[in-house]
Each structure stands twice: as structure tokens, then as C-alpha cells.
Design an enzyme around this catalytic site. Structure first.
Site, PDB file in Angstrom:
ATOM      1  N   LEU A   1       0.809  -1.210   0.000  1.00 28.17           N
ATOM      2  CA  LEU A   1       0.000   0.000   0.000  1.00 28.17           C
ATOM      3  C   LEU A   1       0.842   1.258   0.000  1.00 28.17           C
ATOM      4  O   LEU A   1       0.460   2.268  -0.595  1.00 28.17           O
ATOM      5  CB  LEU A   1      -0.931   0.011   1.224  1.00 28.17           C
ATOM      6  CG  LEU A   1      -1.945  -1.127   1.306  1.00 28.17           C
ATOM      7  CD1 LEU A   1      -2.738  -1.024   2.609  1.00 28.17           C
ATOM      8  CD2 LEU A   1      -2.889  -1.097   0.109  1.00 28.17           C
TER       9      LEU A   1
ATOM     10  N   GLY B   1       7.700   3.852   2.679  1.00 27.54           N
ATOM     11  CA  GLY B   1       8.197   5.038   3.360  1.00 27.54           C
ATOM     12  C   GLY B   1       9.527   4.806   4.031  1.00 27.54           C
ATOM     13  O   GLY B   1      10.092   3.702   4.009  1.00 27.54           O
TER      14      GLY B   1
ATOM     15  N   MET C   1      10.330   4.725   7.156  1.00 26.18           N
ATOM     16  CA  MET C   1      10.365   3.872   8.341  1.00 26.18           C
ATOM     17  C   MET C   1       9.813   2.480   8.090  1.00 26.18           C
ATOM     18  O   MET C   1       9.872   1.630   8.962  1.00 26.18           O
ATOM     19  CB  MET C   1       9.590   4.531   9.474  1.00 26.18           C
ATOM     20  CG  MET C   1      10.325   5.710  10.087  1.00 26.18           C
ATOM     21  SD  MET C   1       9.590   6.195  11.650  1.00 26.18           S
ATOM     22  CE  MET C   1      10.696   7.522  12.115  1.00 26.18           C
TER      23      MET C   1
ATOM     24  N   LYS D   1       2.663  -3.721   8.755  1.00 26.28           N
ATOM     25  CA  LYS D   1       3.766  -2.781   8.554  1.00 26.28           C
ATOM     26  C   LYS D   1       5.083  -3.508   8.784  1.00 26.28           C
ATOM     27  O   LYS D   1       5.354  -4.020   9.876  1.00 26.28           O
ATOM     28  CB  LYS D   1       3.650  -1.591   9.490  1.00 26.28           C
ATOM     29  CG  LYS D   1       4.806  -0.598   9.315  1.00 26.28           C
ATOM     30  CD  LYS D   1       4.371   0.820   9.522  1.00 26.28           C
ATOM     31  CE  LYS D   1       5.430   1.779   9.024  1.00 26.28           C
ATOM     32  NZ  LYS D   1       4.956   3.143   8.908  1.00 26.28           N
TER      33      LYS D   1
ATOM     34  N   ASP E   1       6.736  11.390  15.822  1.00 27.38           N
ATOM     35  CA  ASP E   1       6.873  11.623  14.381  1.00 27.38           C
ATOM     36  C   ASP E   1       5.525  12.031  13.778  1.00 27.38           C
ATOM     37  O   ASP E   1       5.111  11.519  12.745  1.00 27.38           O
ATOM     38  CB  ASP E   1       7.406  10.366  13.684  1.00 27.38           C
ATOM     39  CG  ASP E   1       7.821  10.631  12.240  1.00 27.38           C
ATOM     40  OD1 ASP E   1       8.178  11.779  11.922  1.00 27.38           O
ATOM     41  OD2 ASP E   1       7.771   9.690  11.431  1.00 27.38           O
TER      42      ASP E   1
END
Length: 528
Positions: A16, A19, A21, A39, A139
Site C-alpha cells: 500500500l 516510506g 520507516m 507494517k 513523528d
């Protein structure tokens, strides 16, 4: 359709986002048969077994802390999986359908005041629950704020920065600080102590950007931007946009003070100062409050608090039996690769059905529908069969809300291609009626089933398999509504027909006999 499995339970289906991180995947929980977000968290500081052990402990600790934030604005954490090599770690979370806040800012235009206030007020509410744990985000930025389709705000990636923290975070260091430099508080740049006020500074950066349409600080390098966060005064909003109310400008400047202790005391104070700019309940948007096209409106939560779910849009369809079938399209040849993909999708879905993984089976078929429609046409036989199979799986799995509009659409499509009285169109109309009954739309369901029964009787008589199912469904729906006399008038002749055609020991015959016994008990109990 080979898919990577995580922890012998979760399957990675589709990437999806990608990034700094980590990568986020759409996944499936094979045990609970539900879609999830997975994730894959990147980590580059593990260089020895000792560091790996520390990293594993930190990962589990932060995942547990995140799971303790009990607020709907934080996607629920279901699981934390660290593989045996300690090189890959995964957070398994609630999958949210929404739009990242960064998409609201792509055109460089500021948001209406009410929209900006609504977003930040919702984020403040989430932070109030997190800071009470205590959990600090570290963040906060538009890319980590998601606006769901109903306008509610979700804050993503709690704990990720803490999991990935290193000891090299100072402005003069060669390493990359943990966080995003455009939203990094001065104490974070310096490598100082992180507190809830660190999140407040980032929240001020976000609010400034929403109201001005531009980043708080810009420069040619990350170092220069971090230097400005530590030393430069932010430009007051009213110099960039005259219609910003002075108290709102003051709030932003208060959030952006360099010293943590000089910022607002907590996010509750921030919320109270945003309250005057939130739309009141029952209000309609003013002409100047229209936000960007194609994205959810975050003010809806305040205009209609605790509102029921929006009604599904009813499609206008011609009455049953009206119209003529359209000319049959010339069948398009199925390319060999697509034929194999469709065959594999059916086989994969059937295997998942054997394990009662209904949601995932429907998703597997959905993945090939769009490609088949592009190649063969949206109303080709193969595409309609795929869609019908998928809708049937959704019905079996109890996902009536998704199955209903699909069956309605399929009934129309079969009506155009095969005729409104065709077997396929009738079957889809019957399934749509059953979905409506399950969703509580009993009156509409009964009317549809009775219309269908009249049509089937005129074609196949009263004891065809289709007619028997419709009679059974109508009688049982009437019984569920407490309309026992009407139900008895349907089920008694049905029972007699079943005894003649299938015999008294047939499973359906026994079911109807039991229903009639209950009806008679009820009637006897109500007799004087």
C-alpha cells in the site's frame, strides 16, 4: 497466487505504501478471516546479537504500549511479529480505508479554517489518550494522519519512532535523527528529552501548514531546516493569510515556542482553544468552507455527532419484467494468461472457502475481476460469473452490506444481457432480497421475493426448486415478523407439496414441519 506468510498466520497481499520507516501492506489474518494492515518496520542499527536482543525487547515493549491506547483514532494493534532472524519485524494492525492528510496539501492551497480546526482537534483528542498511557508519538506529520471516509481522523505509527530510535540524534551528528525534520521539535533535533510537548510542537507545524498551505520552514538541506526549528522564529499566519482569526494565530505560535515548557500545558488546552472554530452540531457548511474535492470532510464528525451510518444509495432499476434483453455481445476470446489467472483465482478462493476464510476468498476473486473486465468487457459472461461467485461468498460470510449492491448490480446486468426473467437475473434478485432481510429491510425483501415467486410460478410452476426456496423464505420471514397467520398460509401448503415431492423425511420438509409446530404452539397459547 503465492503470497508471503508472516508468523504462519498473516499473508501479505498488496503493498500500500513505501516510506522511510517501513512498508505497509494489505494483508489477511488467516485465523480470523479479516483484512489487516501489516507494517514491515525497517531497522538498520542491529549489527550484533546483543543489539538484536535489545531491539527485540524494545519492539515488543513499544508495540504493547501502542496497543494500550484505547481510542478509535488509533488503528488497533492486533499483533507484533519478529522473525527468527531478528532482521524483519511486523506490526499487524487494523486496516483503515482513508486518505492521508498529505493529500489535502498537494495543491499548495490552505484548508478552510473549520477543516483545519476539525483535523487538529481530532488529533488532539487522540493525543490526549496516548499521553495518558503515556505514549509519545515522536513523528507526527500529515503522512501519519489519515482521514477515513466518514471524516474521522486516524493517527498512524505510534511507537515506530521509539522502536527505531538511536543514540545519534544531535544536530551536529552525521546520523539521521528519528523523526521527520519538517516537523521536528527543537529538543528532538538536539537529542534532548522527549515529552508530550514534543508532539505539541509537531501539531503546531501541522496546523500552520494546513492554514497556510506551505511548510513552516523550507531550505536547501535537512540541516538548514533543523537549524531553523532550533533558532528561527515562525512567520505569523496572518502575514500569509489575512482571514485567520487572531486567537488561532496565537495558538499556533504558542505551540511553536522553542522551549517545551513554554508551550500549552497539554492537548486538552489545545482542544479548548480550537473549539470556537469547530462547526456546531446541525450546521451546514458555508460557501467559503468547501474543502478540496475528492477527499473526506473532517468537519462531519462535529456537524453530525453520533450520527447513524449513511444510507446506502439506492439505484434506480426498472420494475421486474419490464424491458427487453439487450443484444448479446459477441464473446471475446479469453487470453491464455488471463484464463489461467481466472482458473487459479477460483481454485484459490475454493481452498479458502474450505477453511471458512470468506473475506479473503472474496478478495481473491475481486483481484481478478477488474483485469478481466478490461480485457473482456464489464458484462462478459466470465466477468459476471466471477462477480456472482464473489457476491455469493460475501453472502455466505455474512457480509450482507457488501453483497447487496453487488447482487442488485448483477441482476441489472443479467437483465440487460440475458433478459429480466432469465434464471441468472432471478437468482441475483433473490439473493439481494435475502441480503435485505438480513439487514433488517424486511418489507422490501418480502415484496421482492413475492414478485419473484409470481414470475417463477408463471414459468416453472409451484414445486420447482426455485419456487420452493422462495416459498420457504417468504414463510420464514413472515414468521420472524410475528405474522404467524400469514406465515401458516404459506408454509402449510408448502409442507403438503414437499411431502408429495420429496417425502416427509427430507431435510427441508422436516424444517417446515418444525416451523409449523412452533406456529401451532403459539396459536394454542394465545387461544382463550
Amino acid at each position: 497466487m503465492s503470497q508471503q506468510r508472516i508468523g504462519d498466520r498473516y499473508e501479505l497481499v498488496e503493498e500500500l505504501s513505501h516510506g522511510g520507516m517501513g512498508d505497509v501492506w494489505r494483508g489477511y489474518d488467516a485465523v480470523l478471516d479479516r483484512p489487516v494492515a501489516v507494517k514491515l518496520v525497517r531497522q538498520q542499527s542491529v549489527t550484533s546479537p546483543e543489539l538484536a536482543e535489545e531491539f527485540a525487547k524494545r519492539f515488543r515493549r513499544e508495540a504493547r504500549i501502542t496497543a494500550r491506547i484505547q481510542h478509535s483514532g488509533v488503528p488497533q494493534v492486533y499483533d507484533a511479529v519478529l522473525d527468527d532472524s531478528l532482521e524483519r519485524l511486523f506490526l499487524v494492525m487494523e486496516l483503515v480505508d482513508g486518505v492521508p492528510l498529505s493529500a489535502y496539501l498537494r495543491n499548495g492551497r490552505p484548508l478552510p479554517v473549520a477543516w483545519a480546526a476539525a483535523v487538529v482537534a481530532q488529533v488532539a483528542t487522540v493525543l490526549s489518550y496516548a499521553h495518558d498511557v503515556p505514549a509519545i508519538h515522536r513523528d507526527l506529520k500529515p503522512g501519519n494522519i489519515l482521514v477515513a471516509r466518514d471524516g474521522t481522523v486516524k493517527v498512524l505509527d505510534f511507537g515506530i519512532a521509539a522502536i527505531l530510535r538511536t543514540d545519534v540524534t544531535k544536530l551536529t551528528a552525521t546520523g539521521t535523527p528519528i523523526g521527520t525534520y519538517q516537523y521536528m521539535a527543537p529538543e528532538q533535533v538536539r537529542g534532548g528529552r522527549i515529552t508530550p510537548q514534543t508532539d505539541l510542537y509537531a501539531l503546531g507545524c501541522v496546523l500552520h501548514e494546513l492554514l497556510s498551505g506551505r511548510l513552516l520552514f523550507t531550505a536547501d538541506s535537512e540541516y538548514a531546516i533543523m537549524f531553523q526549528h532550533v533558532n528561527a522564529a515562525p512567520q505569523p499566519l496572518r502575514e500569509l493569510r489575512a482571514d485567520v482569526p487572531p486567537p488561532l494565530e496565537e495558538l499556533v505560535l504558542h505551540l511553536l515556542r522553542k522551549a517545551p515548557e513554554a508551550r500549552p500545558a497539554d492537548v486538552q488546552e489545545v482542544y479548548e482553544r480550537l473549539r470556537p472554530y469547530l462547526p456546531p452540531p446541525g450546521s451546514e457548511p458555508a460557501p467559503n468552507e468547501a474543502g478540496p474535492d475528492g477527499v473526506p470532510d473532517p468537519t462531519g464528525l462535529f456537524r453530525n455527532p453520533y450520527a447513524p451510518r449513511s444510507r446506502a444509495r439506492a439505484e434506480q432499476r426498472p420494475p421486474a419484467g419490464e424491458g427487453q434483453p439487450a443484444a448479446q455481445p459477441v464473446p471475446a476470446p479469453v487470453p491464455g494468461a488471463l484464463r489461467e489467472e481466472i482458473k487459479e483465482a477460483y481454485a484459490h478462493a475454493d481452498a479458502l472457502l474450505d477453511e471458512e476464510r470468506f473475506a479473503q476468498a472474496a478478495e481473491v476473486l475481486g483481484g481478478v475481476v477488474e483485469r478481466a473486465a478490461r480485457a473482456l468487457g464489464p458484462e462478459s459472461r466470465q466477468v459476471l460469473e466471477l462477480r456472482t461467485h464473489r457476491a455469493a461468498i460475501q453472502l455466505l460470510g455474512g457480509d450482507y452490506r457488501s453483497a447487496l449492491p453487488e447482487f442488485d448490480s448483477l441482476a441489472d446486468a443479467y437483465g440487460r444481457t440475458a433478459g429480466p426473467g432469465s434464471e441468472q437475473a432471478r437468482a441475483c434478485r433473490a439473493q439481494a432480497a435475502r441480503c435485505r432481510a438480513e439487514l433488517g429491510q424486511v418489507t422490501e425483501a418480502l415484496a421482492a421475493l413475492e414478485d419473484l415467486l409470481a414470475l417463477v410460478r408463471s414459468v416453472d410452476g409451484d414445486v420447482s426448486e426455485e419456487a420452493v426456496e422462495l416459498r420457504r423464505d417468504i414463510g420464514m420471514l413472515l414468521l420472524a415478523q410475528g405474522r404467524t397467520i400469514e406465515s401458516r398460509h404459506i408454509l402449510e401448503p408448502l409442507y403438503d407439496d414437499l411431502c408429495v415431492v420429496f417425502g416427509p423425511d427430507d431435510e427441508l420438509t422436516v424444517e417446515i414441519a418444525e416451523a409449523l409446530a412452533l406456529i401451532r404452539l403459539g396459536l394454542d397459547a394465545s387461544s382463550p
